[in-house]
Design a protein around this motif. Structure first.
Motif, short mmCIF file in Angstrom:
data_model
loop_
_atom_site.label_atom_id
_atom_site.label_comp_id
_atom_site.label_asym_id
_atom_site.label_seq_id
_atom_site.Cartn_x
_atom_site.Cartn_y
_atom_site.Cartn_z
N SER A 92 0.85 -1.21 0.00
CA SER A 92 0.00 0.00 0.00
C SER A 92 0.87 1.24 0.00
N SER A 93 0.25 2.38 -0.24
CA SER A 93 1.01 3.63 -0.24
C SER A 93 1.67 3.82 1.12
N LYS A 94 2.78 4.52 1.11
CA LYS A 94 3.56 4.73 2.33
C LYS A 94 2.71 5.35 3.43
N GLU A 95 1.93 6.38 3.08
CA GLU A 95 1.11 7.09 4.06
C GLU A 95 0.05 6.18 4.66
N SER A 97 0.00 4.81 8.54
CA SER A 97 -1.19 5.15 9.32
C SER A 97 -1.78 3.88 9.95
N TYR A 98 -1.82 2.79 9.17
CA TYR A 98 -2.32 1.51 9.70
C TYR A 98 -1.45 1.05 10.87
N LEU A 99 -0.14 1.11 10.70
CA LEU A 99 0.75 0.68 11.78
C LEU A 99 0.53 1.48 13.05
N ALA A 100 0.45 2.81 12.90
CA ALA A 100 0.27 3.68 14.07
C ALA A 100 -1.05 3.37 14.78
N GLU A 139 13.40 5.03 8.90
CA GLU A 139 12.45 6.00 8.33
C GLU A 139 11.03 5.69 8.78
N THR A 140 10.63 4.41 8.72
CA THR A 140 9.29 4.03 9.15
C THR A 140 9.11 4.29 10.64
N TYR A 183 6.35 7.02 14.78
CA TYR A 183 6.48 7.72 16.07
C TYR A 183 5.77 9.07 16.04
N GLU A 184 5.92 9.78 14.94
CA GLU A 184 5.26 11.08 14.81
C GLU A 184 3.74 10.93 14.90
N LEU A 185 3.20 9.89 14.26
CA LEU A 185 1.75 9.65 14.30
C LEU A 185 1.31 9.24 15.71
#
Length: 937
Positions: A739-742, A746-749, A771-772, A777-779
């Motif tokens: 899937s797209s990076k974003e 978002s799913y992981l967060a 990077e991930t 972490y930011e999310l």
């Protein structure tokens, strides 16, 4: 200060650290010390006239209810002022406690205290240089001091007083010559801490105290006398039966049948004709003693065992923890030495040179003082003994050893040089601990041309050996760095703005002709490198953006080169390449001449501070230059030799060719280990917790480069009951990793947030890229997860070593990591209860490693995914799971947020490496969250 001085050892608790924002004192504790004894103590609560913040209550346990009826500071100020008058103020972080008290006194109309002060943090750093931490709680544990109520002023003041008394006694043991050097640097110490060292030196001088028999002075430095290791020839028989083994083990340790089986396997192997033994020894069986006990029995008969571990950290544990335990268990004593790479050791000559420099930095001065104290006690010269979390202090760039080859016979420290002494001890020591990287670089140290028998080799964490072999055969040539160093040398030598070689010629330190030739050689080197940069750019510059791949774990790009085209480029630029080789030889000779003249001139006091600084600066630049050019001979190799390597150009992600560097490594470890390493040893024993792939014994045999047929593979059973201690959950509703990076991040967060909010457990979250980690972490921070849970994030909140330490000490902490966090960290009991794997640990198909394998397999009809990527990812998953259950009482869950583990054909193979009785569940995330409540109860 004198023997009758009264020291007021103080600790305070406050509502916060910011006086300007109105923070106030809530507790005062003071212990009076005189003549190394506690003579009185005082403590009381103080009403701050404000609510105590929740964070302070959680830290100290002091509540608003507790201090509601306590006196206000105005009511106790006179008492505090009277207690502290005519004392020397002592505190653990004096620059917080004393200014805070003075500010509070001034607030209520008292003058600030003008008494002397000593800081026990700095005093501990100096007198206990090998302590792992200088926090009060950690120091009390390190010294076995009773500390009943940390972060309570009375308890903290009392334990600080005990620490201070210990430090005063330790100060009495410091040799007079060391104190003399410390006093030269002590002006940088906090407050009046320096007076302690001045007074101690005066007392020793008055008493004319002499060094202990174990110490001597070399070149003005107090050092331990080295003792030659010798074989202790004994004839104790190995305990063949269970009863005899239990007599050794059970008085101190619990009996483990698989450990005993491992001991027998190795004891029998060392007597057999079978050369190679591979043992997979799962976590919890006591693997270390499983090989150390039979090794010690074998070595007592004038045999030698070399034991290699994956990291210097594990090597240190073997030497400092496992060996003392071994000697407690066995009826005889086993001697051992530990060998690491040269940069782990101190270069005494360089440190002595640094001591002569006028110091302007308090940070460097403090480190010099710590090293002086450490040198008087160390037997190894291993800088790791200082237990620093990092070695960023500039002094380490100068004093780290460059190897025996860098020593000159005229060096006054030659005979006592730590590496020189260690190397001489290799042949006469029963057990040699080392690490894989050192083994790869120095196999000749274990040469069979010796008076004793050929040594045996035991390799622990053997799954890392092939990767370390490749890493050890890596090299790089940073063209841009060489240019910068040439420019730095030219500027230093011919500067018209400040002191330069023109001034040295005026005092006849070198001739005009020598100076002219030196400049010409540096310019010629620079010119040749510049020519090569232009040639590489012309040849490969246009392909950079089109064909480059990602370098692993960096923001750099890499362009893989074909050996044929590189060989052609080398032939076309042979003049420039040979010119560099010639200039390096000439400059090494010039630097040696300058250094010899410097030593003579300094002894004869013919050079001053300016000359000293200039020559040291130039020598430092030369050393850096020669280091950059160490592997230049790669350009002397023919196409056949180049074809054995992976070759690439790397550069920043923006494609800056002026930052280009040439790099290379072996294509694989085949024949390197067998031809270059194993030939120095008799029997080979390999062990580790994650060596074998089910149904594929060839994988580890190939990885370890086992060429002969006479090998044996054994797999030991696990002592853990995985059916009750652990569960594996696979989220079958996870998002497609393509899937797209974003969307993917978002799913992981979201998933991580749900799991963590549902379970307040110590949690490790494993990723495949920094990077991930940063993006997730930011999310998570936006969701407020960091507000009530400690978030430790690799690449953001600290280095892996620091994060591991904080995670071990944390309460319900969350660690986001990659790389080394998949393996090699021990998190027993409740230090890890929830393990989240965000993605199956495959390397990116676009990574340098995978592309290099594609190049190696080209034309061989071999599949990179099945022969390289899948086995490595499978092993990594096995290693990741290995973090979870470390003792027989552990309980833990691994959640995999990647449904490929059940949806793809290779998933079954990956699951196959996990423990047989491990319960596995394939269900939606919402069901997993509900099940966790039931599992943890």
């Amino acid at each position: 200060m004198n023997k009758n001085t009264i020291y007021a050892v103080v600790d305070i608790e406050t509502t916060g650290t910011n006086l300007k924002k109105g923070d106030r004192m809530i507790q005062f504790g003071c212990v009076l010390v005189q003549k190394n004894k506690i003579i009185n103590s005082f403590s009381f609560d103080i009403n701050p006239g404000m609510a105590i913040p929740k964070a302070i209550t959680e830290l100290t346990g002091i509540t608003n209810r507790q201090i509601r009826k306590a006196a206000y500071f105005e009511d106790v100020a006179a008492t505090i002022y009277a207690i502290l008058q005519d004392t020397v103020f002592v505190a653990h972080n004096i620059n917080f406690d004393l200014p805070f008290i003075n500010s509070e006194l001034e607030r209520v109309g008292y003058p600030a205290l003008t008494i002397k002060g000593i800081d026990t943090v700095q005093l501990s750093q100096i007198l206990l240089p090998t302590s792992p931490s200088f926090k009060l709680k950690d120091l009390s544990q390190y010294l076995n001091l009773t500390h009943e109520n940390p972060h309570h002023a009375d308890s903290d003041a009392h334990v600080t007083a005990e620490l201070f008394i210990y430090l005063l006694k330790r100060l009495e043991e410091i040799p007079s010559e060391t104190l003399f050097e410390i006093n030269r640097l002590s002006s940088f110490l906090l407050r009046d801490t320096k007076e302690l060292f001045t007074d101690a030196y005066a007392i020793k001088q008055a008493n004319q105290e002499r060094l202990s028999d174990e110490q001597h002075i070399v070149g003005g430095l107090v050092l331990q006398r080295s003792k030659q290791q010798t074989f202790n020839l004994m004839n104790y028989e190995y305990p063949e039966n269970e009863t005899d083994k239990k007599k050794i083990i059970e008085p101190q340790l619990s009996w483990r049948s698989e450990q005993a089986k491992m001991m027998d396997l190795i004891a029998n192997h060392l007597k057999s004709r079978e050369r190679t033994l591979i043992i997979e020894a799962p976590t919890g069986i006591g693997k270390t003693l499983g090989y150390l006990i039979p090794a010690a029995y074998y070595a007592q008969k004038q045999k030698q065992i070399v034991i290699s571990s994956a990291t210097t950290l594990l090597q240190t544990q073997l030497m400092n923890q496992s060996l003392p335990l071994l000697n407690q268990l066995l009826p005889f004593r086993t001697s051992a030495i530990s060998l690491k790479g040269s940069n782990h050791y101190i270069n005494l000559a360089e440190f002595k040179k640094e001591l002569t420099q006028k110091e302007t930095s308090g940070q460097i001065a403090l480190m010099k003082i710590r090293i002086l104290v450490w040198l008087a006690a160390t037997k190894t010269g291993d800088l790791d003994e200082l237990r620093l979390s990092s070695y960023q202090n500039p002094i380490f760039n100068q004093i780290k050893h460059r190897g025996v080859g860098s020593l000159m016979l005229t060096n006054q420290f030659f005979e006592v040089d730590f590496i020189n002494v260690l190397y001489k001890q290799v042949e006469s020591t029963s057990i040699v601990f080392t690490n894989h990287a050192f083994l790869m670089k120095h196999p000749d140290l274990f040469n069979s041309d010796r008076t004793i028998n050929t040594p045996e080799l035991i390799v622990d964490e053997a799954q890392h050996l092939a990767d370390v072999a490749l890493q050890a055969n890596k090299g790089r040539i940073r063209f841009w760095k060489i240019i910068n160093l040439c420019d730095s040398l030219l500027t230093s030598i011919q500067s018209s703005q400040k002191f330069s070689f023109n001034n040295l010629m005026e005092i006849n330190f070198l001739t005009v002709g020598e100076n002219r030739q030196l400049l010409a050689d540096i310019r010629k080197l620079r010119e040749s490198i510049d020519t090569l940069i232009r040639q590489f750019t012309r040849e490969y510059g246009r392909r950079i953006n089109r064909n480059a791949v990602n370098k692993n774990e960096t923001n750099d790009k890499a362009l893989i080169l074909k050996s044929t085209e590189l060989a052609d480029l080398i032939n076309r630029n042979k003049i420039a390449i040979e010119s560099v080789s010639k200039m390096v030889l000439l400059l090494e000779k010039s630097d040696g001449i300058l250094q010899n003249r410097y030593i003579v001139a300094k002894k004869q006091q013919q050079i001053g501070r300016d000359e000293n600084q200039l020559l040291n600066r130039v020598h430092r630049f030369f050393k850096q230059l020669f280091t950059e050019l160490e592997v230049w001979n790669v350009f002397d190799q023919n196409e056949t030799k180049l074809n054995e390597k992976v070759l690439w150009l790397s550069f920043p992600i923006n494609g800056q060719t002026d930052k280009m560097q040439f790099e290379f490594s072996l294509a694989d470890s085949t024949h390197f280990l067998s031809d270059s390493i194993y030939r120095h040893f008799n029997h080979l024993t390999f062990t580790g917790a994650t060596l074998l792939l089910p149904g594929n014994k060839n994988y580890i045999v190939d990885q370890l480069d086992i060429q002969e047929d006479n090998y044996k593979i054994e797999k030991l059973g696990s002592p853990f009951d995985y059916s009750k201690q652990a569960k594996l959950y696979i989220a079958n509703d996870s998002i497609d990793v393509r899937s797209s990076k974003e969307l993917y991040e978002s799913y992981l967060a979201d998933s991580i947030y749900q799991l963590i909010k549902a379970q307040r457990r110590q949690t490790l979250i494993l990723f495949n890229s920094l990077e991930t980690i940063a993006n997730v972490y930011e999310l998570l921070a936006k969701k407020g997860l960091h507000i009530d849970r400690e978030l430790l994030v690799q690449g953001i909140t600290g280095r892996p070593e620091k994060l591991t330490k904080r995670f071990l000490l944390g309460k319900d902490a969350i660690l986001l990591g990659t790389g080394s966090f998949w393996e090699g960290i021990d998190l027993p009991n409740d230090r890890l209860e929830l393990l989240i794997v965000t993605r199956l640990p495959f390397e990116s198909p676009e990574s340098l490693n995978v592309k290099a394998k594609e190049k190696e397999f080209e034309g061989q009809g071999r599949d990179v995914f099945s022969e390289y990527s899948l086995p490595r990812a499978t092993m990594r998953l096995k290693q990741g799971f290995g973090r979870l259950i470390r003792t027989s009482t552990d309980k833990g869950v691994m959640v995999v947020l990647d449904s490929r583990l059940v949806n793809q054909s290779y998933g079954e193979q990956m699951i196959g490496v996990l423990p047989d009785k491990l319960p596995i569940f394939n269900e939606p995330l919402s069901d997993i969250i509900n099940d966790l409540d039931e599992f943890f109860g």
